[in-house]
Design a protein around this motif. Structure first.
Motif, short mmCIF file in Angstrom:
data_model
loop_
_atom_site.label_atom_id
_atom_site.label_comp_id
_atom_site.label_asym_id
_atom_site.label_seq_id
_atom_site.Cartn_x
_atom_site.Cartn_y
_atom_site.Cartn_z
N ALA A 55 0.83 -1.21 0.00
CA ALA A 55 0.00 0.00 0.00
C ALA A 55 0.86 1.26 0.00
O ALA A 55 0.55 2.25 -0.67
CB ALA A 55 -0.94 -0.01 1.21
N GLN A 56 1.97 1.23 0.75
CA GLN A 56 2.89 2.38 0.76
C GLN A 56 3.51 2.60 -0.61
O GLN A 56 3.59 3.72 -1.11
CB GLN A 56 3.98 2.15 1.80
CG GLN A 56 5.09 3.17 1.79
CD GLN A 56 4.66 4.52 2.33
OE1 GLN A 56 4.36 4.67 3.50
NE2 GLN A 56 4.64 5.52 1.45
N TYR A 78 2.33 1.68 -3.47
CA TYR A 78 1.28 2.14 -4.39
C TYR A 78 1.01 3.63 -4.20
O TYR A 78 0.89 4.39 -5.17
CB TYR A 78 0.00 1.34 -4.17
CG TYR A 78 -1.14 1.75 -5.08
CD1 TYR A 78 -1.17 1.33 -6.40
CD2 TYR A 78 -2.16 2.56 -4.62
CE1 TYR A 78 -2.22 1.70 -7.25
CE2 TYR A 78 -3.21 2.94 -5.45
CZ TYR A 78 -3.23 2.51 -6.76
OH TYR A 78 -4.25 2.89 -7.59
N PHE A 105 -5.63 -7.28 -3.21
CA PHE A 105 -4.60 -6.28 -3.51
C PHE A 105 -4.97 -5.44 -4.74
O PHE A 105 -4.16 -4.60 -5.16
CB PHE A 105 -3.24 -6.95 -3.74
CG PHE A 105 -2.51 -7.28 -2.47
CD1 PHE A 105 -1.37 -6.55 -2.11
CD2 PHE A 105 -2.94 -8.29 -1.64
CE1 PHE A 105 -0.69 -6.86 -0.94
CE2 PHE A 105 -2.26 -8.61 -0.47
CZ PHE A 105 -1.14 -7.88 -0.11
N VAL A 152 -4.39 -1.68 -4.40
CA VAL A 152 -3.06 -1.14 -4.08
C VAL A 152 -2.00 -1.66 -5.05
O VAL A 152 -0.81 -1.67 -4.73
CB VAL A 152 -2.65 -1.46 -2.62
CG1 VAL A 152 -3.54 -0.70 -1.65
CG2 VAL A 152 -2.68 -2.95 -2.34
N SER A 198 1.61 7.69 1.99
CA SER A 198 1.13 6.95 3.16
C SER A 198 2.23 7.14 4.20
O SER A 198 3.41 7.11 3.86
CB SER A 198 0.93 5.47 2.83
OG SER A 198 0.55 4.75 3.99
#
Length: 545
Positions: free
Chosen positions: A82-83, A85, A115, A118, A411
């Motif tokens: 996620a970070q 992305y 996923f 992300v 993020s």
């Protein structure tokens, strides 16, 4: 050849030298079998962060590759992906997966589905003879267009299937899209008509390797340059046209010039409205240059857009500007360098008492200045941590070279900088790599300092230990007052030494530089260092909006 062996061979053909991984998957041993080194971390999140750091630092289309096991392994990796992305970082995530016949059976975890939000692209290798096709698609997504993570899951039963025939794999080049000539011409029309233009450079400049391209344009037209947090260092910050960074904290130069701007040329930035980005002034003409059409007009009503790879767009803008200058046409704006110099001088004078402070416990701003003067900023790679280390470092640490400072934070995950530093060191073992953390963030990932020890990644981790989560009494007033919720504790130098790192505890400002020199010497031999610096709680940051 089995599917898992085919994937490993393709990774080797694509130039993969190592994979970060934990704890097991069939692909790990297959990679070792073809000469790819495994770097085994202590947690899946840091596995992903290492791949992320490598991608940011390596350049040339090289991407970090990480491997985790099915179910719990890929579940634990979510935060790291996620970070990546959020920051548009290309990494290849290769989890194992349940056998195909068990897909869709609760409580099995479907990584492709979970996923999807992300990753740039996610798929399952559902047949051995599709390995070549799917790996080609994966590397195409990683190297073309807007960067981002790609996930390709390999079910354990497919991994052992034999590839029957199949197409020969051809390595994927980096194909780039150039701008429309008429869009470039209009952009220069607007730019030459502006009285107070400002360039805002984002992470897309780094992703395109376009630092030199940016410099050519702004020196030709004499344009002041601000950067986003992720774009920090797109221009050397001691350059006469550099304004510095504009994030939650910022330089006074960014505030001064951006507030007065009548035109903003935004290059390689999505122009997202949020608390970590400098707001654009009302009424200013906005030209947005981006590789992703989804960014255009997303949060700001823009006046004009130029779509394309940042390097190609900047080259085209510089060429068009040069043609007009050679024909005798001049831009309306005056050279801003004297004004920039005056604002910078006043701003640094205002903050000098903190930057040069001799107080004990040590002021964190003094740490920033000591790092600046103790590192070779033409070679060193420095990154911050989330929170106050970011807000205090980013405006004042003066980056002098591309990749000299790696900004991040769409993020804001605590602990992210440690894995990032390991990955960057693996990409550039000959360059000093420093990450600056707080005592809260090292609590998230500190055991992975031992990963750096085993990997021979001689990073330097600076821990600013003030014994608290700074400023959290504002968020947790009752919990802080009644239960000490903001308080932390630990002897982090002792932890670092126990994990095999060179470690020192620093309590006086005069001790910082000699300790840094010793850490740099250790780094030359591949040994990581942890420098625990006892600091005061400092919540003052330069913020203007």
């Amino acid at each position: 050849m089995t599917a898992v062996d085919g994937m490993a061979r393709i990774l080797r053909e694509e130039g993969t030298a190592f994979v970060s991984c934990f704890p097991h998957a069939p692909l790990i041993d297959a990679c070792v079998g073809v000469g790819i080194r495994p770097v085994v971390a202590r947690s899946e999140r840091v596995v992903v962060n290492i791949a992320d750091g490598f991608s940011r630092a390596a350049g040339g289309g090289r991407v970090g590759v990480c491997i985790v096991q099915r179910e719990a392994g890929i579940e634990n990796a979510f935060a790291g992906v996620a970070q990546a992305y959020a920051d548009s970082i290309p990494i290849l995530v290769l989890p194992s997966a349940d056998p195909l016949r068990r897909h869709g059976v609760p409580p099995g975890f479907d990584a492709v589905k979970q996923f999807a939000g992300v990753t740039k692209w996610a798929a399952t290798v559902n047949a051995a003879d599709r390995v070549t096709e799917l790996m080609r698609r994966a590397f195409t997504a990683l190297r073309c267009g807007r960067p981002g993570p790609v996930l390709l899951s390999l079910p354990n039963d497919v991994a052992t299937e034999t590839i029957e025939g199949g197409a020969r794999y051809l390595c994927v080049p980096r194909w780039r899209a150039g701008p429309d000539h008429s869009a470039v011409g209009k952009a220069i029309d607007l730019l030459f008509s502006a009285k107070r233009p400002v360039v805002l450079a984002g992470a897309g400049v780094h992703a395109a390797g376009a630092d030199a391209n940016l410099l050519r344009l702004v020196e030709r037209v004499r344009l002041p340059v601000a950067t986003t947090m992720n774009g920090k260092g797109a221009i050397a910050e001691n350059h006469p046209l550099a304004l510095g960074v504009g994030g939650l904290s910022a330089t006074a130069m960014v505030d001064h010039f951006l507030r007065r701007a009548d035109l903003v040329l935004a290059v390689g930035t999505s122009l997202t409205r949020w608390w970590m980005a400098a707001p654009l002034p009302d009424g200013a003409c906005i030209i947005q240059c981006t590789v992703d059409e989804r960014d255009v007009g997303k949060d700001y009503a823009i006046d004009h857009a130029v779509l394309g790879d940042a390097a190609l767009v900047l080259d085209a803008l510089a060429e068009e500007a040069g043609t007009r200058l050679e024909a005798g046409r001049r831009a309306t704006a005056v050279d801003p360098t004297d004004e920039i110099r005056a604002v910078r001088r006043a701003w640094l004078a205002e903050w000098d008492p903190l930057l040069s402070s001799d107080e004990v416990p040590i002021n964190p701003y003094r740490v920033v200045r000591e790092l600046m003067h103790g590192l070779d900023r033409g070679r060193a790679i420095v990154t911050h941590e989330s929170g106050f280390p970011r807000d205090q470092m980013a405006p004042f640490y003066e980056s002098l070279a591309p990749l000299g400072y790696v900004g991040w934070g769409h993020s804001t995950q605590l602990g992210y900088s440690l894995g990032l530093a390991i990955g960057m060191k693996l990409a550039h073992p000959d360059r000093p790599v420093v990450n600056v953390m707080g005592d809260a963030s090292i609590g998230m990932v500190g055991m992975d300092l031992e990963t750096a020890v085993r990997a021979g990644a001689g990073i330097i981790t600076v821990v600013l230990n003030n014994g608290v989560m700074s400023g959290y009494e504002a968020h947790l007033p009752l919990a802080s007052e009644r239960h000490g919720a903001k308080l932390l504790g630990g002897d982090y130098a002792a932890v670092g030494a126990a994990l095999g790192a060179h470690a020192e505890r620093i309590t006086r400002p005069q001790e910082i530089r000699p300790a840094l020199e010793r850490a740099l010497s250790e780094a030359d031999s591949g040994r990581p260092s942890l420098l625990e610096i006892v600091t005061r709680e400092e919540t003052r940051i330069p913020t203007y909006w």
